[in-house]
Write an enzyme that holds these catalytic residues in place. Structure first.
Site, PDB file in Angstrom:
ATOM      1  N   ARG A   1       0.841  -1.194   0.000  1.00 39.53           N
ATOM      2  CA  ARG A   1       0.000   0.000   0.000  1.00 39.53           C
ATOM      3  C   ARG A   1       0.879   1.248   0.000  1.00 39.53           C
ATOM      4  O   ARG A   1       0.618   2.221  -0.697  1.00 39.53           O
ATOM      5  CB  ARG A   1      -0.919   0.008   1.235  1.00 39.53           C
TER       6      ARG A   1
ATOM      7  N   HIS B   1     -18.564   8.425  -0.355  1.00 43.03           N
ATOM      8  CA  HIS B   1     -19.007   7.095   0.083  1.00 43.03           C
ATOM      9  C   HIS B   1     -20.539   7.073   0.129  1.00 43.03           C
ATOM     10  O   HIS B   1     -21.161   8.022   0.621  1.00 43.03           O
ATOM     11  CB  HIS B   1     -18.426   6.798   1.474  1.00 43.03           C
TER      12      HIS B   1
ATOM     13  N   ASP C   1     -12.924   4.495   5.230  1.00 38.62           N
ATOM     14  CA  ASP C   1     -14.034   5.463   5.251  1.00 38.62           C
ATOM     15  C   ASP C   1     -14.181   6.126   6.627  1.00 38.62           C
ATOM     16  O   ASP C   1     -15.298   6.368   7.098  1.00 38.62           O
ATOM     17  CB  ASP C   1     -15.353   4.764   4.860  1.00 38.62           C
TER      18      ASP C   1
HETATM   19  C1  GRF Z   1     -20.114   5.452  -5.750  1.00 37.86           C
HETATM   20  O1  GRF Z   1     -21.280   4.943  -5.152  1.00 37.86           O
HETATM   21  C2  GRF Z   1     -19.176   5.978  -4.693  1.00 37.86           C
HETATM   22  O2  GRF Z   1     -19.819   6.549  -3.613  1.00 37.86           O
HETATM   23  C3  GRF Z   1     -18.468   4.724  -4.273  1.00 37.86           C
HETATM   24  O3  GRF Z   1     -18.280   3.984  -5.447  1.00 37.86           O
HETATM   25  C4  GRF Z   1     -19.292   4.346  -6.385  1.00 37.86           C
HETATM   26  C5  GRF Z   1     -18.586   4.804  -7.615  1.00 37.86           C
HETATM   27  O4  GRF Z   1     -19.477   5.108  -8.664  1.00 37.86           O
HETATM   28  N1  GRF Z   1     -17.247   5.049  -3.565  1.00 37.86           N
HETATM   29  P1  GRF Z   1     -18.930   5.798  -9.970  1.00 37.86           P
HETATM   30  O5  GRF Z   1     -17.739   4.982 -10.461  1.00 37.86           O
HETATM   31  O6  GRF Z   1     -18.554   7.206  -9.646  1.00 37.86           O
HETATM   32  O7  GRF Z   1     -20.072   5.727 -10.949  1.00 37.86           O
END
Ligand code: GRF
Length: 221
Positions: free
Chosen positions: A73, A117, A153
């Site tokens: 990482r 998130h 998160d």
């Molecule tokens: C979203 O729901 C975001 O909150 C989460 O992953 C998803 C990504 O969607 N972290 P996108 O690739 O932006 O359409």
């Protein structure tokens, strides 16, 4: 101009929301680089279509030096930080980036790495947040934009938007409702950063000029 680096792994609708806001003059910023950890991410196609610089940065294939937890990482975060620094980014936006980032990136951009998130944190961190919300029978969920730290998160919350959960919802139905809020909230928060209105006070994010930081959309001006 305020420069963004956007990190993606998947379809990229949040990236698209930023692109649209910039192109329509609703957000005074530019996207300096889009980085994907996967060559398959449809988000890359969105970047290309809009003439944005895009970089595919796959994680290193495991070797004794890089395999296993923190080591890899750290190494990956160092590579990310190099690309983002070279692109002169003012803010790093994790928009559906399915990887945890480490100290080298956070140290290179202190208070300048954010994530979106799809839940009202601290409820339902991690994967499949919408399915977790449905399984728990909560009546309200939503989305959160927060500072990134080394946890999952877990960084200081900057802004949230709520979405109702209907009894007939499955995870997909809820995800679609939350996604509408995500696109609006992410643009609003990036705008606040571009205006220099977000700062960290210990573990709390403070938005200048906002009495109620319940939702970035509440902020006037
Ligand atoms: C979203 O729901 C975001 O909150 C989460 O992953 C998803 C990504 O969607 N972290 P996108 O690739 O932006 O359409």
């Amino acid at each position: 101009m305020f420069r963004l680096g956007v990190l993606v792994s998947g379809r990229g609708t949040n990236l698209q929301a930023l692109i649209d806001a910039i192109e329509e003059g609703r957000l005074r910023a530019e996207i300096s680089v889009v980085i994907s950890d996967s060559p398959e991410a449809p988000a890359l196609e969105r970047a290309r279509r809009h003439g944005l610089r895009n970089v595919i940065l796959p994680p290193a294939t495991s070797s004794p030096a890089t395999s296993g937890g923190g080591g890899s990482r750290r190494e990956y975060s160092t590579r990310l930080a190099e690309v983002l620094r070279d692109a002169g980014c003012d803010l790093v936006v994790l928009a559906g980036f399915m990887r945890m980032v480490g100290r080298p990136l956070l140290d290179a951009f202190p208070g300048r790495v954010i994530n979106i998130h799809p839940s009202l944190l601290p409820s339902f961190p991690g994967r499949e947040a919408q399915a977790q919300a449905v399984a728990h029978g909560v009546r309200v969920s939503g989305c959160t934009v927060h500072f990134v730290d080394e946890g999952m998160d877990s960084g200081p919350i900057i802004a949230q938007a709520a979405a109702p959960v209907h009894q007939t919802d499955d995870a997909d139905a809820l995800a679609a409702r939350i996604l509408v809020e995500e696109h609006r909230l992410l643009v609003d928060v990036v705008r606040l950063f571009a205006e220099g209105r977000v700062r960290l006070d210990g573990n709390r994010a403070i938005i200048a000029g906002s009495a109620s930081a319940r939702e970035a959309g509440d902020v006037d001006g």
